[in-house]
Design a protein around this motif. Sequence first.
Motif, mmCIF file in Angstrom:
data_model
loop_
_atom_site.group_PDB
_atom_site.id
_atom_site.type_symbol
_atom_site.label_atom_id
_atom_site.label_comp_id
_atom_site.label_asym_id
_atom_site.label_seq_id
_atom_site.Cartn_x
_atom_site.Cartn_y
_atom_site.Cartn_z
ATOM 1 N N GLU A 45 -50.019 -122.448 -16.840
ATOM 2 C CA GLU A 45 -48.835 -121.604 -16.831
ATOM 3 C C GLU A 45 -48.553 -121.296 -15.363
ATOM 4 O O GLU A 45 -49.406 -121.498 -14.505
ATOM 5 N N GLN A 97 -62.239 -117.618 -22.995
ATOM 6 C CA GLN A 97 -62.064 -117.876 -21.575
ATOM 7 C C GLN A 97 -62.325 -119.356 -21.332
ATOM 8 O O GLN A 97 -63.032 -120.005 -22.099
ATOM 9 N N ARG A 98 -61.773 -119.885 -20.260
ATOM 10 C CA ARG A 98 -61.938 -121.309 -19.987
ATOM 11 C C ARG A 98 -63.325 -121.582 -19.421
ATOM 12 O O ARG A 98 -63.822 -120.854 -18.543
ATOM 13 N N ARG A 139 -54.835 -123.984 -14.110
ATOM 14 C CA ARG A 139 -54.071 -123.127 -15.006
ATOM 15 C C ARG A 139 -52.758 -123.829 -15.307
ATOM 16 O O ARG A 139 -52.109 -124.371 -14.424
ATOM 17 N N TRP A 175 -63.727 -124.043 -23.750
ATOM 18 C CA TRP A 175 -63.599 -122.595 -23.730
ATOM 19 C C TRP A 175 -64.891 -121.979 -24.243
ATOM 20 O O TRP A 175 -65.709 -122.644 -24.872
ATOM 21 N N ASN A 231 -54.764 -121.063 -25.909
ATOM 22 C CA ASN A 231 -55.393 -119.765 -26.096
ATOM 23 C C ASN A 231 -54.421 -118.778 -26.731
ATOM 24 O O ASN A 231 -54.811 -117.969 -27.592
ATOM 25 N N ARG A 232 -53.144 -118.862 -26.328
ATOM 26 C CA ARG A 232 -52.134 -117.969 -26.908
ATOM 27 C C ARG A 232 -51.783 -118.373 -28.333
ATOM 28 O O ARG A 232 -51.743 -117.539 -29.242
ATOM 29 N N ASN A 238 -56.021 -115.598 -28.100
ATOM 30 C CA ASN A 238 -56.525 -115.091 -26.809
ATOM 31 C C ASN A 238 -57.992 -114.657 -26.902
ATOM 32 O O ASN A 238 -58.424 -113.718 -26.230
ATOM 33 N N ASP A 273 -48.751 -119.887 -12.138
ATOM 34 C CA ASP A 273 -49.796 -119.030 -11.594
ATOM 35 C C ASP A 273 -49.348 -118.486 -10.246
ATOM 36 O O ASP A 273 -49.073 -119.263 -9.327
ATOM 37 N N GLU A 324 -54.046 -122.494 -21.457
ATOM 38 C CA GLU A 324 -53.401 -121.185 -21.621
ATOM 39 C C GLU A 324 -52.493 -121.169 -22.852
ATOM 40 O O GLU A 324 -52.449 -120.185 -23.598
ATOM 41 N N TRP A 325 -51.758 -122.264 -23.083
ATOM 42 C CA TRP A 325 -50.917 -122.351 -24.276
ATOM 43 C C TRP A 325 -51.790 -122.327 -25.532
ATOM 44 O O TRP A 325 -51.501 -121.621 -26.502
#
Length: 618
Positions: free
Chosen positions: A399, A351-352, A397, A566, A342-343, A348, A401, A339-340
């Motif tokens: 972050e 997708q994983r 995940r 991803w 991807n940001r 973004n 969740d 998630e980190w």
Amino acid sequence: MRGLLYLLLLWACVPSWAGHAYAQFGDVKYPGTFHHFDYVNPDAPKGGELVLVSPTRLSSFDKYNPFTLKGNAAPGLSGLVFETLLTGTLDEPTTAYGLLAEDVSVSSDKRSVTFRLRAQARFNNGDPVLASDVKYSFDKLTSKEAAPQFRTLYAEVIGAKVIDLSTVRFDFARANPELPLIVGNLPVFSQKWGMKEGVSQPLDKIVTDLPIGSGPYKIGRVVFGRDISYDRDPHYWARDVNVRRGLFNFDRITYRLYKDNTAQLEGFKAGEFDFIQSFVAREWARAYTGKSFNSGQLIKRELKHGNAGDFQGFLFNTRLPKFQDVRVREAIGLAMDFEWMNRQLFYNAYQRVRGYFVASDFEATGLPDAAELALLTPLRAQLAPEVFSAPVPMPPRTEIDPASGQSLRDHLRQAKALLAQAGWTYREGALRNAQGEPFTLEFLDNSGAMGRVVTPFAKNLEKLGFVVNYKVIDFAVLQKRLDVFDFEIISNRNVGSESPGTELMERFGSKAAGTEGSGNFMGIQDSAVDALLEKVISSKTRPQLITAVRALDRVLRHGHYAVPHWYGGVHRVAWRNGRFEQPAVTPRYYQPEAWAVSTWWATRDNQATLAAETRGQP
């Protein structure tokens, strides 16, 4: 022949083939009288040039033979110079139509398939393509002279038999509805290729001899190791055949090779080539910009498609003792903060990846259903209890969740516990085993593009006590190391399939794990996986195939053989404006390079440029 096939069709109660085509499941879309595929322009003009870069990591080449293990073959050879008995389409996943063969028939017991060759089929030296050439190609590709993956691919084919000059039959070890497609995709080459003073040479001794194939192109200008051009054969035998009408329209197709992604992109902006696909979100967002894009000189597009998602991940070499405990592999995966990434790195855009068959009918979900249990229960003694009692593993995940209430810190604690259970504890500044040896990890890369991904991943791994090394080497060196499985962790991508089958034996089968040059990089040797692979390739209906692949996906994911990466739902493609036109219909299943090479055509300006260049040649 077609009447006999129709009767067999009714007898089998499965609409699986027609005289001009073969379908593993379901109906054949195009009738025998069809004029052209729906996604082509049958009146596309011929001429002009398309200049590309290799879609793989290839940075140089040293041979014109794509069928042997040693060395790197020039890009484009397989699709442009060599042809097959049948050809697939871009709008059907499990159907192929006659190319070199005009007729295909499957025996009533489904233990053999017979092909009748087209009388007009010719190699690029003018010789007719004969049944003996087909048998010769099969025998060479299944010998030790060829790369080992061919022996895996054709493992259930007993042999090829010449019936007459234009008829060849393949016999199978068992009934398997995918086998006619597999042998139909056999690349065919002339017995004269590599011949010296009338004597055929071993396939692995044919290195720089110009190929004698039947495809629409011949090798043209070459800067050996760096650039290669293919010139359209003006006498191409299949130019008016329905499965080739409107296809392969460029007079010249050129591949340029670059040492790294940066040089490649700068070359594109400078006009050194025409077409490129981007695999790096950061580059796509920040580097595919500037005056050339703003002015419209370069076009940048995200193209939709219906392909199954690609699998991509960091693969563990489980042949090494330190990766043989599944708890260790799971722990390493818990340290990736997707998630980190991807940001901060990917805008973004992704997708994983969840499993090996992501975004397809074949992806396992939740707990096994009744159909999966029917396959898994006989293997219970060979499987971990969690395969039956726990939902299929999902990448954590990293972050907080709301569903789980967990964060990266929680996952690192879980990883620490798993490592301790496996005998690895943190002491004296590193993660160590009972003998005091530190746990080292080496990530191999050939381009340096993965560096920005490995760096934050390594920081999390170092919190657990791993000693991490990221090493960039030349692609040729990397390929040699991959061939003999001399690595710890690599990044790898497998293109998604709408009908996975025998190729999975090469990727996950125990036999392939011990065969140098195979695609089983992870070294999976598991009797339960082998049993499920057998179920996959023996599936007689698509529902059976879906169930078998889902069960396989479930078992592999519980094995934690890779750290999933991803995927994106679009193709990111850029090309030079004003040089090309495209058909009105975009196919459902396609890869950008193959689509452009086969179905696009040159504008008048493009054609005029190549014509002027050709006139100026001595």
